[in-house]
Design an enzyme around this catalytic site. Structure first.
Site, PDB file in Angstrom:
ATOM      1  N   TYR A 116       0.731  -1.260   0.077  1.00 43.96           N
ATOM      2  CA  TYR A 116       0.035  -0.031   0.049  1.00 43.96           C
ATOM      3  C   TYR A 116       0.759   1.318  -0.089  1.00 43.96           C
ATOM      4  O   TYR A 116       1.766   1.111  -0.780  1.00 43.96           O
ATOM      5  CB  TYR A 116      -1.076  -0.109   1.251  1.00 43.96           C
ATOM      6  CG  TYR A 116      -2.093   0.783   0.606  1.00 43.96           C
ATOM      7  CD1 TYR A 116      -3.050   0.462  -0.363  1.00 43.96           C
ATOM      8  CD2 TYR A 116      -2.267   1.908   1.488  1.00 43.96           C
ATOM      9  CE1 TYR A 116      -4.225   1.535  -0.791  1.00 43.96           C
ATOM     10  CE2 TYR A 116      -3.627   2.713   0.919  1.00 43.96           C
ATOM     11  CZ  TYR A 116      -4.297   2.500  -0.147  1.00 43.96           C
ATOM     12  OH  TYR A 116      -5.144   3.262  -0.510  1.00 43.96           O
ATOM     13  N   ARG A 126      -8.591  10.802  -8.282  1.00 47.91           N
ATOM     14  CA  ARG A 126      -8.002  11.484  -7.303  1.00 47.91           C
ATOM     15  C   ARG A 126      -7.203  10.462  -6.368  1.00 47.91           C
ATOM     16  O   ARG A 126      -7.404  10.156  -5.407  1.00 47.91           O
ATOM     17  CB  ARG A 126      -8.766  12.152  -6.389  1.00 47.91           C
ATOM     18  CG  ARG A 126      -7.821  13.254  -5.929  1.00 47.91           C
ATOM     19  CD  ARG A 126      -7.881  13.171  -4.198  1.00 47.91           C
ATOM     20  NE  ARG A 126      -7.461  11.763  -3.793  1.00 47.91           N
ATOM     21  CZ  ARG A 126      -7.604  11.265  -2.639  1.00 47.91           C
ATOM     22  NH1 ARG A 126      -8.058  12.036  -1.662  1.00 47.91           N
ATOM     23  NH2 ARG A 126      -7.047  10.223  -2.300  1.00 47.91           N
ATOM     24  N   LYS A 144      -6.224  -1.799  -0.848  1.00 44.79           N
ATOM     25  CA  LYS A 144      -7.239  -1.776   0.395  1.00 44.79           C
ATOM     26  C   LYS A 144      -7.709  -3.045   0.766  1.00 44.79           C
ATOM     27  O   LYS A 144      -7.641  -3.366   1.894  1.00 44.79           O
ATOM     28  CB  LYS A 144      -8.196  -0.680  -0.089  1.00 44.79           C
ATOM     29  CG  LYS A 144      -7.704   0.660   0.145  1.00 44.79           C
ATOM     30  CD  LYS A 144      -8.030   1.360   1.594  1.00 44.79           C
ATOM     31  CE  LYS A 144      -7.134   2.373   2.109  1.00 44.79           C
ATOM     32  NZ  LYS A 144      -7.641   3.764   2.176  1.00 44.79           N
ATOM     33  N   GLU A 147     -13.385   5.002  -2.632  1.00 41.06           N
ATOM     34  CA  GLU A 147     -11.769   5.262  -2.587  1.00 41.06           C
ATOM     35  C   GLU A 147     -11.453   6.244  -3.625  1.00 41.06           C
ATOM     36  O   GLU A 147     -11.743   5.977  -4.957  1.00 41.06           O
ATOM     37  CB  GLU A 147     -10.866   4.007  -2.644  1.00 41.06           C
ATOM     38  CG  GLU A 147     -11.010   2.923  -1.427  1.00 41.06           C
ATOM     39  CD  GLU A 147     -10.015   3.826  -0.270  1.00 41.06           C
ATOM     40  OE1 GLU A 147      -9.584   4.783  -0.241  1.00 41.06           O
ATOM     41  OE2 GLU A 147     -10.454   3.545   0.977  1.00 41.06           O
ATOM     42  N   ASP A 148     -10.833   7.404  -3.177  1.00 45.11           N
ATOM     43  CA  ASP A 148      -9.999   8.042  -3.958  1.00 45.11           C
ATOM     44  C   ASP A 148     -10.833   8.512  -5.437  1.00 45.11           C
ATOM     45  O   ASP A 148     -10.532   8.775  -6.643  1.00 45.11           O
ATOM     46  CB  ASP A 148      -8.828   7.667  -4.691  1.00 45.11           C
ATOM     47  CG  ASP A 148      -7.772   7.276  -3.575  1.00 45.11           C
ATOM     48  OD1 ASP A 148      -8.042   7.570  -2.197  1.00 45.11           O
ATOM     49  OD2 ASP A 148      -6.509   6.945  -3.885  1.00 45.11           O
ATOM     50  N   ASP A 161     -13.686   6.222   2.559  1.00 44.57           N
ATOM     51  CA  ASP A 161     -12.819   6.232   3.473  1.00 44.57           C
ATOM     52  C   ASP A 161     -11.909   7.398   3.283  1.00 44.57           C
ATOM     53  O   ASP A 161     -11.639   7.671   4.340  1.00 44.57           O
ATOM     54  CB  ASP A 161     -11.857   4.919   2.955  1.00 44.57           C
ATOM     55  CG  ASP A 161     -10.776   4.543   3.972  1.00 44.57           C
ATOM     56  OD1 ASP A 161     -11.054   4.688   4.988  1.00 44.57           O
ATOM     57  OD2 ASP A 161      -9.450   4.512   3.815  1.00 44.57           O
ATOM     58  N   ASP A 162     -11.869   7.965   2.380  1.00 44.84           N
ATOM     59  CA  ASP A 162     -11.038   9.308   2.314  1.00 44.84           C
ATOM     60  C   ASP A 162     -11.764  10.315   3.147  1.00 44.84           C
ATOM     61  O   ASP A 162     -10.794  11.260   3.652  1.00 44.84           O
ATOM     62  CB  ASP A 162     -10.852   9.896   0.880  1.00 44.84           C
ATOM     63  CG  ASP A 162     -10.357   8.942  -0.122  1.00 44.84           C
ATOM     64  OD1 ASP A 162      -9.252   8.440   0.125  1.00 44.84           O
ATOM     65  OD2 ASP A 162     -10.901   8.544  -1.061  1.00 44.84           O
ATOM     66  N   ASN A 173      -0.519  12.312   0.986  1.00 45.26           N
ATOM     67  CA  ASN A 173       0.440  11.392   0.617  1.00 45.26           C
ATOM     68  C   ASN A 173       0.614  11.457  -0.978  1.00 45.26           C
ATOM     69  O   ASN A 173      -0.200  12.409  -1.668  1.00 45.26           O
ATOM     70  CB  ASN A 173      -0.427   9.930   0.678  1.00 45.26           C
ATOM     71  CG  ASN A 173      -0.740   9.370   2.112  1.00 45.26           C
ATOM     72  OD1 ASN A 173       0.388   9.687   2.842  1.00 45.26           O
ATOM     73  ND2 ASN A 173      -1.939   9.244   2.511  1.00 45.26           N
TER      74      ASN A 173
HETATM   75  P1  NAI Z   1      -8.886  16.751  -2.412  1.00 45.60           P
HETATM   76  O1  NAI Z   1      -8.295  17.177  -3.672  1.00 45.60           O
HETATM   77  O2  NAI Z   1     -10.214  16.660  -1.937  1.00 45.60           O
HETATM   78  O3  NAI Z   1      -8.351  17.966  -1.329  1.00 45.60           O
HETATM   79  C1  NAI Z   1      -7.096  18.811  -1.521  1.00 45.60           C
HETATM   80  C2  NAI Z   1      -7.456  20.383  -1.156  1.00 45.60           C
HETATM   81  O4  NAI Z   1      -6.154  21.094  -0.983  1.00 45.60           O
HETATM   82  C3  NAI Z   1      -8.557  20.942  -2.092  1.00 45.60           C
HETATM   83  O5  NAI Z   1      -9.563  21.675  -1.377  1.00 45.60           O
HETATM   84  C4  NAI Z   1      -7.558  22.096  -2.698  1.00 45.60           C
HETATM   85  O6  NAI Z   1      -8.126  23.245  -3.166  1.00 45.60           O
HETATM   86  C5  NAI Z   1      -6.536  22.318  -1.429  1.00 45.60           C
HETATM   87  N1  NAI Z   1      -5.284  22.919  -1.971  1.00 45.60           N
HETATM   88  C6  NAI Z   1      -4.735  22.611  -3.357  1.00 45.60           C
HETATM   89  N2  NAI Z   1      -3.656  23.554  -3.519  1.00 45.60           N
HETATM   90  C7  NAI Z   1      -3.423  24.097  -2.239  1.00 45.60           C
HETATM   91  C8  NAI Z   1      -2.610  25.240  -1.962  1.00 45.60           C
HETATM   92  N3  NAI Z   1      -1.647  25.564  -2.324  1.00 45.60           N
HETATM   93  N4  NAI Z   1      -3.026  25.760  -0.691  1.00 45.60           N
HETATM   94  C9  NAI Z   1      -3.836  25.193   0.212  1.00 45.60           C
HETATM   95  N5  NAI Z   1      -4.764  24.409  -0.170  1.00 45.60           N
HETATM   96  C10 NAI Z   1      -4.689  23.775  -1.566  1.00 45.60           C
HETATM   97  O7  NAI Z   1      -7.930  15.588  -1.863  1.00 45.60           O
HETATM   98  P2  NAI Z   1      -8.089  14.869  -0.575  1.00 45.60           P
HETATM   99  O8  NAI Z   1      -8.870  13.646  -0.684  1.00 45.60           O
HETATM  100  O9  NAI Z   1      -8.455  15.758   0.583  1.00 45.60           O
HETATM  101  O10 NAI Z   1      -6.738  14.633  -0.379  1.00 45.60           O
HETATM  102  C11 NAI Z   1      -5.663  15.474   0.195  1.00 45.60           C
HETATM  103  C12 NAI Z   1      -4.477  15.003   0.554  1.00 45.60           C
HETATM  104  O11 NAI Z   1      -4.873  14.352   1.742  1.00 45.60           O
HETATM  105  C13 NAI Z   1      -3.791  13.844  -0.473  1.00 45.60           C
HETATM  106  O12 NAI Z   1      -2.530  14.120  -0.552  1.00 45.60           O
HETATM  107  C14 NAI Z   1      -3.965  12.714   0.045  1.00 45.60           C
HETATM  108  O13 NAI Z   1      -3.184  11.551  -0.099  1.00 45.60           O
HETATM  109  C15 NAI Z   1      -4.051  12.952   1.647  1.00 45.60           C
HETATM  110  N6  NAI Z   1      -4.818  12.001   2.309  1.00 45.60           N
HETATM  111  C16 NAI Z   1      -4.206  11.193   3.511  1.00 45.60           C
HETATM  112  C17 NAI Z   1      -4.713  10.559   4.326  1.00 45.60           C
HETATM  113  C18 NAI Z   1      -4.118   9.979   5.446  1.00 45.60           C
HETATM  114  O14 NAI Z   1      -2.867  10.566   5.898  1.00 45.60           O
HETATM  115  N7  NAI Z   1      -4.713   9.326   6.274  1.00 45.60           N
HETATM  116  C19 NAI Z   1      -6.138   9.999   3.865  1.00 45.60           C
HETATM  117  C20 NAI Z   1      -6.801  10.975   2.873  1.00 45.60           C
HETATM  118  C21 NAI Z   1      -6.297  11.746   2.186  1.00 45.60           C
END
Ligand code: NAI
Length: 537
Positions: free
Chosen positions: A96, A149, A167, A238-239, A261-262, A411
């Site tokens: 993963y 995503r 997963k 997911e994603d 899950d996200d 991530n």
């Molecule tokens: P998403 O695309 O829904 O959200 C990302 C957000 O960041 C958006 O609202 C976007 O506008 C914002 N963004 C983009 N550029 C930016 C900037 N320069 N400044 C401030 N904000 C900015 O994606 P999601 O699903 O929320 O995932 C975001 C990150 O969180 C990913 O990298 C993902 O891998 C990580 N993640 C980590 C998890 C964990 O650690 N357990 C679980 C789920 C997601």
């Protein structure tokens, strides 16, 4: 041997659920007609693991290890899962995150054998027919993605299939769901990733993404077909990209046993870790000031759950929201901004609040100015923006807070808002740090959804639940938050099966309390434990 017996012998070896490779005994070889198809040596699960581990150690990098393990999974599932379970800390990063990110990007390059189902837009009339395969009769858990995503890597089209596959391997490893009971599905509605579409090896449907009403109708047909074919199945999203993630969750969470899950898994993991962290800071949850950087699906999901947890401490919803400042791509989210998502709007601050802020720049209020004025005790990153938690941001936060809680959750590693070693240095070792991806640094906690979703899924299934409620996730978060070790906020990865079981028990009990469990269910820890499959021949 008859031609049918020969064919059956070959089919046995070709099916990863029945193949044991060299571990078929002499008696089995006699009765199943396997002599000659296998080398004469009769091995054991242990000797097979030893052979594969040696091969793994010789691989040049983790991507090759990932690819090797995927092939093993497709040839002998018991061996694959035995290897994963015996060394979860070493194997999880290979099957993963972080390696699965490259696995998705290079999915077409390493495509070998079918696993799971690709439901593509051109085949949209055939969904029920495809799901009708009798080989799927035992399916209890489906993980589905549309590949838009993938982690922080954007649209990977059909390559996103790596996520449901990974997963579900974790469902088996941590919650003991039998491999024949899991089904990875990729909804292939095209991809807007031109590099993928232009790649002659790309295995997906070469077409820009289908969107709008057509997309919605396709997903509706999919969910309807799933609910008809697999009553009681757990469907995990997911994603999906943020706009679809929320919409689909809202649309379907009340129709079948389903969660995203996200959004929900991440929220429960982050809140659980946060509860563990603040229990060490001496400041109550209701007195924390939280800055959220990246208010997308994950970020807003975390914020929503925090609001729930704050309300449980006696705050009103409005008071709870006042504890959170959300910064997105256009800076601090303010009430006079247009173009906010529904999730973001509920965290918009009154613009007047910032009138007297000391600012270092004009225009939108950036993360640094937010931190400098809010003096947060907690900083959470879910933005996918590498390096966004700069030295200035971290030092400024640490000046005002004795034990800053900093979670760069994005991530894979290449998207993390900060390197945890830097955060430790900039805070003079005072920060309580949680990261999304593993960094292998002692004292840094990996805030990985793996701590939550297997237990939630197992508990929901054990309770025969028809729905997954917010309180079931909150129960999971609280249980996780109470399980930390002396020097890390969460239990070690080795204990993931125990974690899943503990969480399953409270989630199942909460399902009963919430009235969503099967009417005749009795929650019994030993019975749930006994259901957890252990890979042996
Ligand atoms: P998403 O695309 O829904 O959200 C990302 C957000 O960041 C958006 O609202 C976007 O506008 C914002 N963004 C983009 N550029 C930016 C900037 N320069 N400044 C401030 N904000 C900015 O994606 P999601 O699903 O929320 O995932 C975001 C990150 O969180 C990913 O990298 C993902 O891998 C990580 N993640 C980590 C998890 C964990 O650690 N357990 C679980 C789920 C997601």
């Amino acid at each position: 041997m008859s031609p049918a017996a020969h064919a059956a012998a070959r089919a046995l070896l070709a099916d990863p659920l029945t193949n044991k490779g060299t571990a078929f005994t002499e008696t089995e070889r006699d009765t199943l007609g396997l002599h000659g198809l296998l080398p004469p040596h009769v091995g054991t699960l242990d000797s097979q693991i030893e052979r594969r581990q040696r091969a793994l150690a010789r691989m040049p990098d983790d991507f090759h290890r990932y690819s090797f393990l995927r092939e093993l999974q497709d040839s002998n599932e018991i061996l694959f899962h035995a290897m994963v379970q015996r060394d979860l800390p070493a194997m999880l990063p290979l099957v993963y995150t972080p390696t699965v990110g490259e696995g998705c990007e290079r999915f077409s390059e390493i495509w070998r054998r079918p696993r799971g189902l690709f439901l593509s837009w051109p085949n949209r009339q055939r969904i029920a027919e495809i799901l009708g395969d009798p080989a799927l009769d035992r399916v209890k858990v489906i993980v589905v993605s549309d590949g838009e995503r993938i982690l922080g890597l954007g649209d990977q089209g059909a390559g996103g299939m790596g996520i449901p596959i990974g997963k579900l391997a974790l469902y088996t490893a941590c919650a003991g769901i039998h491999p024949s009971e899991v089904l990875p599905i990729l909804l292939d509605v095209g991809t807007d990733n031109e590099a993928r579409r232009d790649d002659p090896l790309y295995v997906g449907w070469r077409h820009p993404r289908i969107r709008g009403a057509e997309y919605d109708a396709f997903v509706e047909d999919f969910v309807t077909a799933v609910a008809d074919r697999f009553p009681g199945v757990l469907l995990q999203w997911e994603d999906f990209a943020g706009h679809n993630a929320y919409k689909l969750l809202d649309r379907y969470r009340h129709r079948l046993l389903s969660f995203n899950d996200d959004i929900q898994g991440t929220a429960a993991t982050a809140v659980g870790t946060l509860l563990s962290a603040i229990s060490r800071t001496g400041l109550a949850l209701k007195d924390q000031r939280v800055v959220l950087f990246g208010a997308g699906a994950a970020g807003c999901g975390i914020a929503d759950m925090l609001v729930q947890a704050l309300q449980a401490e006696g705050l009103s919803e409005a008071q709870a929201r006042q504890r959170i400042w959300a910064v997105d791509r256009d800076g601090l989210i303010l009430s006079d901004m247009s173009d906010l998502s529904n999730g973001q709007r509920s965290y918009a601050r009154d613009a007047a609040e910032t009138d007297h802020w000391v600012r270092t720049s004009q225009g939108p209020i950036d993360l640094f100015d937010t931190v400098a004025n809010v003096h947060p005790t907690v900083l959470i990153g879910a933005s996918g923006q590498h390096g966004a938690f700069s030295e200035a941001v971290a030092r400024t936060m640490a000046q005002a807070t004795e034990r800053p809680v900093i979670f760069p959750l994005s991530n894979p590693v290449s998207r993390a808002e900060a390197h945890p070693a830097d955060l430790a240095r900039w805070s003079a070792g005072r920060a309580l740090i949680g990261t999304g991806s593993p960094f292998g640094i002692s004292g840094v906690t990996q805030v990985n959804n793996i701590y939550i979703f297997p237990g939630v899924g197992l508990g929901a299934l054990a309770a025969g639940a028809g729905r997954i409620t917010d309180t079931m996730f909150m129960a999971a978060a609280r249980t996780l938050g109470a399980m930390g070790g002396d020097d890390t906020l969460l239990p070690p990865i080795e204990r993931l099966r125990d974690v899943a079981l503990d969480i399953a028990v409270v989630v199942a009990a909460q399902a009963v309390a919430d009235g969503v469990a099967a009417s005749d269910v009795a929650i019994d820890r030993d019975a749930i434990a006994a259901q957890m499959w252990v890979p042996t021949y």
